[in-house]
Enzyme design. Sequence first.
Site, PDB file in Angstrom:
ATOM      1  N   GLN A   1       0.659 -11.392  -2.473  1.00  0.00           N
ATOM      2  CA  GLN A   1      -0.798 -11.340  -2.403  1.00  0.00           C
ATOM      3  C   GLN A   1      -1.364 -10.960  -3.768  1.00  0.00           C
ATOM      4  OE1 GLN A   1      -0.466  -8.464   0.834  1.00  0.00           O
ATOM      5  NE2 GLN A   1      -2.166  -9.512   1.817  1.00  0.00           N
TER       6      GLN A   1
ATOM      7  N   ARG B   1       7.568 -10.507   5.716  1.00  0.00           N
ATOM      8  CA  ARG B   1       7.227 -10.204   7.099  1.00  0.00           C
ATOM      9  C   ARG B   1       7.963 -11.204   7.974  1.00  0.00           C
ATOM     10  NH1 ARG B   1       0.651  -9.201   6.502  1.00  0.00           N
ATOM     11  NH2 ARG B   1       0.886  -7.567   4.941  1.00  0.00           N
TER      12      ARG B   1
ATOM     13  N   HIS C   1      -5.364  -1.933  -4.533  1.00  0.00           N
ATOM     14  CA  HIS C   1      -5.948  -0.836  -3.774  1.00  0.00           C
ATOM     15  C   HIS C   1      -6.832  -0.021  -4.697  1.00  0.00           C
ATOM     16  CE1 HIS C   1      -2.399  -2.012  -1.436  1.00  0.00           C
ATOM     17  NE2 HIS C   1      -3.223  -1.833  -0.429  1.00  0.00           N
TER      18      HIS C   1
ATOM     19  N   ASP D   1      -2.952  -8.571  -4.547  1.00  0.00           N
ATOM     20  CA  ASP D   1      -3.260  -7.345  -3.819  1.00  0.00           C
ATOM     21  C   ASP D   1      -3.710  -6.243  -4.771  1.00  0.00           C
ATOM     22  OD1 ASP D   1      -3.362  -5.680  -1.644  1.00  0.00           O
ATOM     23  OD2 ASP D   1      -1.222  -5.156  -1.708  1.00  0.00           O
TER      24      ASP D   1
ATOM     25  N   CYS E   1       0.776  -1.235   0.000  1.00  0.00           N
ATOM     26  CA  CYS E   1       0.000   0.000   0.000  1.00  0.00           C
ATOM     27  C   CYS E   1       0.813   1.294   0.000  1.00  0.00           C
ATOM     28  CB  CYS E   1      -1.065   0.008   1.097  1.00  0.00           C
ATOM     29  SG  CYS E   1      -0.854  -1.157   2.406  1.00  0.00           S
TER      30      CYS E   1
END
Length: 639
Positions: A384, A366, A388, A386, A337
């Site tokens: 991911q 992580r 946004h 992912d 993000c």
Amino acid sequence: MSVSLTLPDGSLRSYPGPVSGTTLAADIGPGLLKAALAMRVDGRLVDLAHEIDRDAKVEIVTRKSDEALDLLRHDCAHVMAEAVQELFPGTQVTIGPSIENGFYYDFARDEPFTPDDLAVIEKRMHEIVDRDEAISREVWDRDEAADFFLSKGEIYKAEIIRDIPAGEQISLYRQGGFIDLCLGPHLPSTAKLGHGFKLMKVAGAYWRGDHRNAMLQRVYGTAWRDEKELKDYLHRLEEAERRDHRKLGREMDLFHIQEEAVGSIFWHAKGWTLYRALENYIRRKIEADGYEEVRTPQLIDSSLFIASGHWEMYGDNMMKVPLEEGKRTLGVKPMNCPGHVQIFKQGLVSYRDLPIRMAEFGCCHRNEPSGALHGIMRVRQFVQDDAHVFCAPEQVVEETRKFCRLLESVYADLGFDDFQVVLATRPEKRIGTDAEWDQNEGDLAAAISAAGMSYTVSEGDGAFYGPKIEFHLRDAIGRTWQCGTLQLDSLLPQRLDASYIAADGSKQRPVMLHRAILGSMERFIGILIEHYAGHLPLWLAPTQVVVATITSDADDYAEEVAGLLKARGLRVETDLRNEKINLKVREHSLAKAPYMIVLGRREAENRQVALRTLLGGKQSVIDLTEALDKLAGEALPPA
RNA sequence: GCCGGCGUAGCUCAGGGGUAGAGCAACUGAUUCGUAAUCAGUAGGUCGUCAGUUCAAUUCUGACCGCCGGCACCA
């Protein structure tokens, strides 16, 4: 004063005075009395011995009732605690609830329980059931109860009593020489439990689930209505073990993990083929839904993560790279993000550009705690699906609805048609005003409904910056996995100063929707492997067709067939070894190749193929051209 | 990270103070065979790592690493 009781069938029974469930059940019939475990009085579950002193609707709960398992399991926990205190005096009991498939009890004891101890405890439990000890409820004075447990050295129980709100009854249950603080209800006697239980494992568990507290010893058990149900359950466990993605991943040559790269995956050629098939599928799906794909840096200066708030919040779980003798520190990105906001911020964004749906299959790191790692399901390096969505607040409902639709379609394509939607609402620790939360929660709820989905609410489980939707899917053996998520975030655009120019020329903050359908690719592939027990759908299977010969006379034809299949886009292996066809069939079946084409002299002469499916082992001899069309058609990914 | 268990051949596992064994897999040879294991032979291991005890450690002890099951964590 007479008491009249309405039974589930609508019939009425009247008594001159208070009456217990035991008496009622006995009056209805000896069979019912024998099967009775507890009862429901005006909807409330109570002991059979409870005296009903006013008119009520009463339902006798038997072994067959839905709630029976809960009662049995809770009882089983007590029987276990009794056995433990008999065998290991001085062991403190704490809590012992029923859980899915069984129960546990947390004990405080300096010596650890060994697996051998479990066998001994289990044996004693069976003895306690055979003793048929009556189970009775007693209401105690709060201080007396607390003193009683303290005098026995049961400090945890005393603590529980201290925390019971004033005005609530303190109830204790006694069976044989064992007495325990408990809300109940319980079975009338230990024999009613039966013998359909088994102790499973010992594990550590923090007192009250808080890692700052002492670690207790939790003994897990499973309990069922009878021994047959127990056996079925143990069988299901074996089935789950057979599906374990770590085992199948090795057997199918998909991936491995080794000591030098703990928490990261070595994807083998076949596993990576599966990975790419899945990633490309998602890529096509989101492209069709108006997403654009980007790529942001792996290493970013700490200043950006400090600005975003992640450094403070999750710094301990980030991988950090010191540079220039410690003058700078880079963070390995733990999520995409902040990077996406940087792209958003390049140049001016007009309200006309919104929504911007920015996707990235970015590799994130992580530093997960060592105890959290699990196969490819929980790793330290992952990707991911992912994206946004940057949008204006008034676009949230439509964008969320759109996402729900997309997600539903993806899950269906991947073979999951059962999933649950959970709306996680404002947590205690949060930012923003109540009015904003009302608005945001309302928006998400409206969007889910607009997408034609129903949902349950998980109070207080939202992120501190906004509510979220969680999507839990159910796999082939009934387990649920949280995969998809959509989180409404107005904090990050603010912290990283992202804005767009509104229609009236003013500068406005966009809202960000963090969203993923699969979650982590790695984890989702693990779920897929277990869901399908390795029998992946044709379009995802690393090897789709194995062309195997019966004799070397068919070798040339086999090479030709394999070539034609490859030309049609299929992933093909040939097996021309001088081995019996039985062996070849067995080996490729174990390797889970969805299709085998078996070729002998006959097929070569007729330009046919013997097509064999893995599941069901069916075979049919068809013309080569027909086979090519059939397989090429079936191997197409879902559109 | 915490508690407990485990770590022997590629895999599944046996063994045990005197430097290791099975089945399958691998390799070699024979076999050309019609839908889930053809036969024979050969080779394969610093017994997770590092210390300690001992004449001798893979075996006993300790630390560490990793795995497994939970707990805690999961932006």
